[in-house]
Design a protein around this motif. Structure first.
Motif, PDB file in Angstrom:
ATOM      1  N   VAL A 181       0.816  -1.218   0.000  1.00  0.00           N
ATOM      2  CA  VAL A 181       0.000   0.000   0.000  1.00  0.00           C
ATOM      3  C   VAL A 181       0.849   1.267   0.000  1.00  0.00           C
ATOM      4  N   ILE A 182       2.125   1.147   0.332  1.00  0.00           N
ATOM      5  CA  ILE A 182       2.973   2.341   0.334  1.00  0.00           C
ATOM      6  C   ILE A 182       3.160   2.874  -1.085  1.00  0.00           C
ATOM      7  N   GLY A 183       2.749   2.082  -2.070  1.00  0.00           N
ATOM      8  CA  GLY A 183       2.811   2.545  -3.456  1.00  0.00           C
ATOM      9  C   GLY A 183       1.682   3.489  -3.811  1.00  0.00           C
ATOM     10  N   LEU A 184       0.722   3.660  -2.906  1.00  0.00           N
ATOM     11  CA  LEU A 184      -0.398   4.564  -3.136  1.00  0.00           C
ATOM     12  C   LEU A 184      -0.062   5.955  -2.609  1.00  0.00           C
ATOM     13  N   SER A 185      -0.718   6.955  -3.157  1.00  0.00           N
ATOM     14  CA  SER A 185      -0.535   8.330  -2.683  1.00  0.00           C
ATOM     15  C   SER A 185      -1.714   8.721  -1.803  1.00  0.00           C
ATOM     16  N   ASP A 240      -3.897  -0.288   6.656  1.00  0.00           N
ATOM     17  CA  ASP A 240      -2.476  -0.526   6.383  1.00  0.00           C
ATOM     18  C   ASP A 240      -1.793   0.747   5.900  1.00  0.00           C
ATOM     19  N   TYR A 241      -2.501   1.501   5.046  1.00  0.00           N
ATOM     20  CA  TYR A 241      -1.920   2.744   4.529  1.00  0.00           C
ATOM     21  C   TYR A 241      -1.658   3.716   5.678  1.00  0.00           C
ATOM     22  N   ASN A 242      -2.628   3.836   6.569  1.00  0.00           N
ATOM     23  CA  ASN A 242      -2.450   4.707   7.732  1.00  0.00           C
ATOM     24  C   ASN A 242      -1.291   4.238   8.597  1.00  0.00           C
TER      25      ASN A 242
END
Length: 249
Positions: A181-185, A240-242
């Motif tokens: 998910v770190i690939g998302l902005s 997960d992103y948070n």
């Protein structure tokens, strides 16, 4: 304050407040002051501290002009570079809490910022009258650069709570599942959450399914549907992103 409905790739409209002309002008003035400060500093550094003025001795007018342009080049590319790096913001826009967004729901690309930058020459002609007139007659306060690039400038000054942001409540002992998910902005996650919340509100299973498939495709994830439903999957992705970006309460 007028609003703009941005249609996302999942055909869901999200309403944003349009940045006022006043906020945009103040942001422009702040950025202008920063650029003026840079020019003063760089010329003082060049001619006083480093004492490099002798390099101009004997040069023709065109060569001197070329050196001046090279020294001040960051001023010219200031908006396009910073908007690209700061996801649609410059220091002025950030201070005024406004942002450039794509009206089709996608994040503005470097090409979009280039178009806005090129047409800024026309928009700022005649002391900015052309840009002001265009914004005045446009229902979304768009100048020519915005219209040509399919972008708009929105306000981020809304009084919002956690349900209206990309934030998710996560426990201290939370264990993430998808590091991809770190690939998302932030903009990607905002679109995901807005779509998901709206779909849940009307129990639109088709949108939830499309959203789930889109996330899996983008992040190249394979999820066993017998172990995690589409709704559970999207919820985990947001948490997960948070977790990985440190965007928690």
């Amino acid at each position: 304050m007028s609003q703009i409905a941005i249609n996302t790739s999942q055909n869901v409209n999200i309403n944003f407040n349009i940045a006022s002309v006043g906020d945009r002008m103040l942001a422009f003035i702040i950025d202008l002051l920063i650029k003026i400060a840079y020019v003063i500093f760089i010329f003082y550094l060049f001619f006083n501290i480093l004492d490099l003025g002798y390099l101009l001795t004997g040069l023709d007018q065109w060569s001197i002009m070329a050196i001046y342009i090279a020294i001040t080049f960051p001023v010219y590319i200031y908006p396009v570079v910073l908007e690209s790096m700061m996801e649609g913001q410059t220091p002025g826009k950030k201070l005024m809490k406004i942002r450039v967004v794509k009206i089709d729901g996608y994040q503005a690309s470097f090409g979009d910022y280039i178009i806005r930058w090129i047409l800024r020459i026309i928009d700022t002609s005649f002391a900015g009258v052309i840009g002001l007139v265009t914004m005045a007659i446009s229902k979304s306060n768009q100048r020519l650069g915005d219209i040509a690039s399919g972008t708009a400038v929105i306000s981020l000054k809304n009084n919002i709570n956690i349900s209206h942001t990309i934030l998710e409540n996560i426990k201290e002992d939370y264990i993430p599942t998808f590091p991809q998910v770190i690939g998302l902005s932030d903009n990607d996650m905002r679109i995901i959450k807005d779509n998901y919340v709206k779909a849940l509100r009307v129990d639109d299973r088709q949108i939830i399914s499309k959203l789930s498939d889109k996330i899996k495709s983008t992040l190249k994830l394979e999820v066993d549907p017998t172990k995690m439903t589409e709704r559970q999957f999207i919820g985990v992705v947001m948490k997960d992103y948070n977790y990985y970006t440190g965007k928690d309460n």
